[in-house]
Write a protein that holds these residues in place. Structure first.
Motif, PDB file in Angstrom:
ATOM      1  N   LYS A  64      73.283  47.434  46.222  1.00  8.33           N
ATOM      2  CA  LYS A  64      72.683  46.215  45.676  1.00  8.33           C
ATOM      3  C   LYS A  64      71.729  45.579  46.679  1.00  8.33           C
ATOM      4  N   PHE A  65      72.075  45.633  47.962  1.00  7.60           N
ATOM      5  CA  PHE A  65      71.189  45.123  49.018  1.00  7.60           C
ATOM      6  C   PHE A  65      69.864  45.888  48.971  1.00  7.60           C
ATOM      7  N   ALA A  66      69.933  47.211  48.862  1.00  5.55           N
ATOM      8  CA  ALA A  66      68.722  48.033  48.797  1.00  5.55           C
ATOM      9  C   ALA A  66      67.878  47.662  47.578  1.00  5.55           C
ATOM     10  N   LEU A  67      68.516  47.468  46.438  1.00  2.11           N
ATOM     11  CA  LEU A  67      67.789  47.086  45.228  1.00  2.11           C
ATOM     12  C   LEU A  67      67.110  45.728  45.379  1.00  2.11           C
ATOM     13  N   GLU A  79      49.355  41.838  56.149  1.00  2.10           N
ATOM     14  CA  GLU A  79      50.550  41.476  56.923  1.00  2.10           C
ATOM     15  C   GLU A  79      51.819  41.648  56.086  1.00  2.10           C
ATOM     16  N   ALA A  80      51.778  41.141  54.870  1.00  5.09           N
ATOM     17  CA  ALA A  80      52.961  41.219  54.000  1.00  5.09           C
ATOM     18  C   ALA A  80      53.297  42.669  53.689  1.00  5.09           C
ATOM     19  N   ARG A  81      52.301  43.489  53.454  1.00  5.17           N
ATOM     20  CA  ARG A  81      52.543  44.896  53.112  1.00  5.17           C
ATOM     21  C   ARG A  81      53.077  45.683  54.312  1.00  5.17           C
ATOM     22  N   VAL A  82      52.551  45.429  55.494  1.00  7.20           N
ATOM     23  CA  VAL A  82      53.030  46.152  56.688  1.00  7.20           C
ATOM     24  C   VAL A  82      54.489  45.791  56.967  1.00  7.20           C
ATOM     25  N   ILE A  83      54.787  44.506  57.012  1.00  6.19           N
ATOM     26  CA  ILE A  83      56.163  44.076  57.271  1.00  6.19           C
ATOM     27  C   ILE A  83      57.057  44.485  56.100  1.00  6.19           C
ATOM     28  N   GLY A  84      56.548  44.336  54.896  1.00  3.94           N
ATOM     29  CA  GLY A  84      57.315  44.692  53.708  1.00  3.94           C
ATOM     30  C   GLY A  84      57.708  46.156  53.684  1.00  3.94           C
ATOM     31  N   LYS A  85      56.785  47.032  54.076  1.00  4.04           N
ATOM     32  CA  LYS A  85      57.103  48.468  54.095  1.00  4.04           C
ATOM     33  C   LYS A  85      58.180  48.775  55.129  1.00  4.04           C
ATOM     34  N   GLN A  86      58.133  48.079  56.255  1.00  5.41           N
ATOM     35  CA  GLN A  86      59.177  48.265  57.271  1.00  5.41           C
ATOM     36  C   GLN A  86      60.532  47.824  56.718  1.00  5.41           C
ATOM     37  N   GLY A 103      65.821  48.604  54.758  1.00  7.38           N
ATOM     38  CA  GLY A 103      66.764  48.053  53.782  1.00  7.38           C
ATOM     39  C   GLY A 103      67.339  49.099  52.842  1.00  7.38           C
ATOM     40  N   THR A 104      66.523  50.075  52.466  1.00  9.82           N
ATOM     41  CA  THR A 104      67.040  51.136  51.600  1.00  9.82           C
ATOM     42  C   THR A 104      67.827  52.166  52.407  1.00  9.82           C
ATOM     43  N   SER A 105      67.498  52.293  53.668  1.00  6.82           N
ATOM     44  CA  SER A 105      68.212  53.208  54.551  1.00  6.82           C
ATOM     45  C   SER A 105      69.674  52.794  54.736  1.00  6.82           C
ATOM     46  N   VAL A 106      69.932  51.498  54.657  1.00  7.05           N
ATOM     47  CA  VAL A 106      71.308  50.997  54.790  1.00  7.05           C
ATOM     48  C   VAL A 106      72.219  51.687  53.769  1.00  7.05           C
ATOM     49  N   ALA A 107      71.810  51.664  52.506  1.00 11.51           N
ATOM     50  CA  ALA A 107      72.628  52.256  51.440  1.00 11.51           C
ATOM     51  C   ALA A 107      72.730  53.772  51.598  1.00 11.51           C
ATOM     52  N   ALA A 108      71.618  54.413  51.919  1.00  8.01           N
ATOM     53  CA  ALA A 108      71.620  55.873  52.054  1.00  8.01           C
ATOM     54  C   ALA A 108      72.542  56.318  53.185  1.00  8.01           C
ATOM     55  N   ASN A 109      72.478  55.632  54.306  1.00 11.93           N
ATOM     56  CA  ASN A 109      73.308  56.027  55.445  1.00 11.93           C
ATOM     57  C   ASN A 109      74.773  55.659  55.240  1.00 11.93           C
ATOM     58  N   GLN A 135      72.277  49.608  62.823  1.00 10.37           N
ATOM     59  CA  GLN A 135      70.902  49.480  63.326  1.00 10.37           C
ATOM     60  C   GLN A 135      69.932  49.104  62.213  1.00 10.37           C
ATOM     61  N   GLU A 136      70.068  49.749  61.061  1.00  7.01           N
ATOM     62  CA  GLU A 136      69.145  49.487  59.948  1.00  7.01           C
ATOM     63  C   GLU A 136      69.341  48.079  59.376  1.00  7.01           C
TER      64      GLU A 136
END
Length: 118
Positions: free
Chosen positions: A13-16, A30-37, A42-48, A70-71
């Motif tokens: 749910k966090f990833a979503l 700026e928003a897109r660069v930070i947003g992509k990070q 944020g999606t890596s949290v669920a995957a890991n 870390q993520e």
């Protein structure tokens, strides 16, 4: 290791929520660069966390939970930067940041418990 079903659900749910936040960001560089990070971490949290649930040993589980930690910490940093740079109002991220903090605390507690069993 099947993992904690509640934590598995909450990390997904966090990833979503991170995905939804990313799609709602302003269309600035700026928003897109930070947003992509943030989207990546944020999606890596669920995957890991899901990978950790499939760990074949305590060492493998600890390794994956360390990545989750870390993520989550990195995701919180990107959220702080979105707010502190003025891209997003603080109130808009309060709940997501709170959830990130709670997930981080739960992950750290799991890591400590595992380490104490060794």
């Amino acid at each position: 290791m099947s993992g904690n079903p509640e934590l598995r659900d909450r990390t997904k749910k966090f990833a979503l929520r991170v995905i939804r936040l990313f799609t709602a960001l302003p269309n600035t560089d700026e928003a897109r660069v930070i947003g992509k990070q943030l989207l990546r971490s944020g999606t890596s949290v669920a995957a890991n966390y899901r990978e950790a649930c499939r760990g074949r040993s305590d060492a493998e589980l600890l390794s994956k939970l360390g990545i989750v930690e870390q993520e989550l910490d990195e995701s919180l940093l990107w959220m702080e930067l979105l707010v502190e740079s003025g891209i997003i109002p603080p109130a808009r991220l309060d709940e997501l940041r709170k959830e990130g903090d709670e997930l981080l605390s739960m992950t750290v507690a799991s890591i400590k418990t595992l380490k104490s069993r060794r």
